[in-house]
Design a protein around this motif. Structure first.
Motif, PDB file in Angstrom:
ATOM      1  N   UNK A   1      -4.871  51.934 -23.320  1.00  0.00           N
ATOM      2  CA  UNK A   1      -3.710  52.718 -23.753  1.00  0.00           C
ATOM      3  C   UNK A   1      -3.236  52.251 -25.125  1.00  0.00           C
ATOM      4  N   UNK A   2      -3.136  50.932 -25.322  1.00  0.00           N
ATOM      5  CA  UNK A   2      -2.638  50.427 -26.611  1.00  0.00           C
ATOM      6  C   UNK A   2      -3.613  50.723 -27.744  1.00  0.00           C
ATOM      7  N   UNK A   3      -4.894  50.916 -27.416  1.00  0.00           N
ATOM      8  CA  UNK A   3      -5.914  51.241 -28.423  1.00  0.00           C
ATOM      9  C   UNK A   3      -6.084  52.749 -28.604  1.00  0.00           C
ATOM     10  N   UNK A   4      -5.283  53.547 -27.876  1.00  0.00           N
ATOM     11  CA  UNK A   4      -5.332  55.002 -28.032  1.00  0.00           C
ATOM     12  C   UNK A   4      -6.552  55.659 -27.416  1.00  0.00           C
ATOM     13  N   UNK A   5      -7.212  54.981 -26.450  1.00  0.00           N
ATOM     14  CA  UNK A   5      -8.419  55.530 -25.834  1.00  0.00           C
ATOM     15  C   UNK A   5      -8.108  56.459 -24.670  1.00  0.00           C
TER      16      UNK A   5
END
Length: 393
Positions: free
Chosen positions: A119-123
């Motif tokens: 989530x924090x990496x936008x995946x």
């Protein structure tokens, strides 16, 4: 798993189609699932090569995952978890350390490391984790995410690998509160007894006193932001029953006994090579005595009663989520263990009580994220999310 996974957040299973509803309240959202939850067509590895080898391909999907699919959300893969979910660092000795998308030189936190990383990496838009001792709240703090440890038992953990069943909960992560609230509507529904307006905001002095001065200073703006919306917090001298050492040890005794009952038979039969930290925790868990466990269970019941009386139907604690920002990835195992033990003293309030705690990404220090939390009475989960929506607005 996504073809492009620069964060190493996903377990590299072959892709299998996972059906979802064509329409629904989450139809525009993608999600990952911690590899403790069964998803039909996939194995469930639990961060352990031995469990993975024994798993076989699952033919049914855990109800919590199915509810998201029925709401139209698109499954994109299973995420890495710390080994047997018994760690808070986010570094699996067999599957590696997912990258913290908000602070790449720092740990993600575990055991829901892959979900927080994805989530924090936008995946993906959101991801399911689980929280026994802090495994949603710690990564949420470290990775600039919203994360909820719900009321114990509020969301089904059927079809999910256990660690310590009387402490295990299903939580999730998002980058923004609007998405978080949409998922909350699906997984939580409405509260049976919603928090009234206004709530009675409380400032637990003994929890805030655990912070070093620079951390307290970094959280001041976030605390002011919350109080500007919800009203000035009234000081409460002590939340702990006895002292924080008693809170820490009694939590650990309960968790250890249940973790050994869950995974001890596997460990004793196959002697799998366990990663650093995990091996030591299971060895310690094996030797916890009946007297320690029975005393801890009585302590937990008394603490839950005490906190329930303090919160009543309208009280909400305003508290730090973790003692500090995420440690550096290069930190030695010994300093990570020290940080973990300090964190448990803060995290065990929700663990021992079974009450919901929502971490919000409202602060930072040294360029890394820092969370602040709302903790409410049993069953106030959706109301806490509503308060977070108001604070963010």
């Amino acid at each position: 798993m996504p073809l492009h996974d620069p964060a190493h957040a996903f377990v590299p299973y072959p892709d299998v189609p996972v059906p979802r509803a064509a329409t629904g309240p989450l139809a525009d959202l993608s999600f990952g699932v911690k590899d403790l939850y069964d998803v039909a067509g996939y194995p469930t590895g639990g961060g352990s090569p031995f469990l993975l080898a024994m798993s076989g391909i699952k033919t049914t999907t855990a109800p919590a995952v199915q509810r998201l699919l029925d709401a139209g959300a698109r499954f994109v893969g299973k995420t890495v978890t710390d080994e047997l979910a018994f760690s808070m660092n986010g570094n699996n000795a067999h599957f590696g350390a997912p990258v913290n998308g908000a602070a790449k030189d720092r740990i993600t936190g575990g055991s829901s490391s892959g979900s927080a990383s994805a989530v924090s990496s936008g995946l993906c838009d959101f991801a399911l984790g689980s929280d026994t001792g802090g495994s949603v709240r710690a990564p949420a703090n470290h990775c600039n995410l919203y994360g909820l440890r719900p009321t114990h038992g509020r969301i089904s953990l059927s079809g999910v690998l256990d660690l310590a069943p009387s402490l295990d909960t299903c939580g999730w992560f998002t980058r923004d509160v609007g998405t978080f609230a949409r998922v909350a509507d699906v997984l939580l529904g409405t509260d049976a007894s919603p928090l009234p307006a206004p709530v009675r905001l409380l400032w637990p002095e003994d929890i805030w006193a655990m912070l070093d001065a620079p951390v307290a200073a970094a959280l001041k703006g976030a605390a002011d932001q919350v109080q500007a919306v919800l009203g000035t917090a009234s000081p409460v001298k002590a939340i702990a029953l006895g002292d924080w050492d008693a809170m820490y040890w009694n939590f650990r005794y309960v968790q250890a006994r249940e973790a050994w009952l869950t995974d001890g038979p596997l460990i004793e039969r196959y002697a799998p090579p366990l990663g650093p930290g995990v091996a030591e925790r299971f060895a310690w868990s094996r030797d916890v005595t009946d007297a320690q466990v029975n005393g801890a269970r009585a302590f937990r019941a008394k603490f839950r009663e005490q906190l329930a009386a303090l919160l009543g139907h309208d009280g909400v604690l305003l508290m730090p989520t973790m003692p500090d920002i995420a440690p550096l990835r290069a930190a030695p195992e010994s300093s990570l263990e020290d940080y973990r033990n300090k964190a448990i003293r803060m995290l065990c309030v929700a663990g021992l009580s079974g009450f919901p705690q929502l971490s919000m990404p409202l602060a930072q220090r040294d360029g890394a994220p820092l969370g602040i939390s709302l903790l409410g009475p049993a069953g106030s989960d959706r109301s806490l999310v509503g308060l977070a929506e108001r604070i963010a607005a």
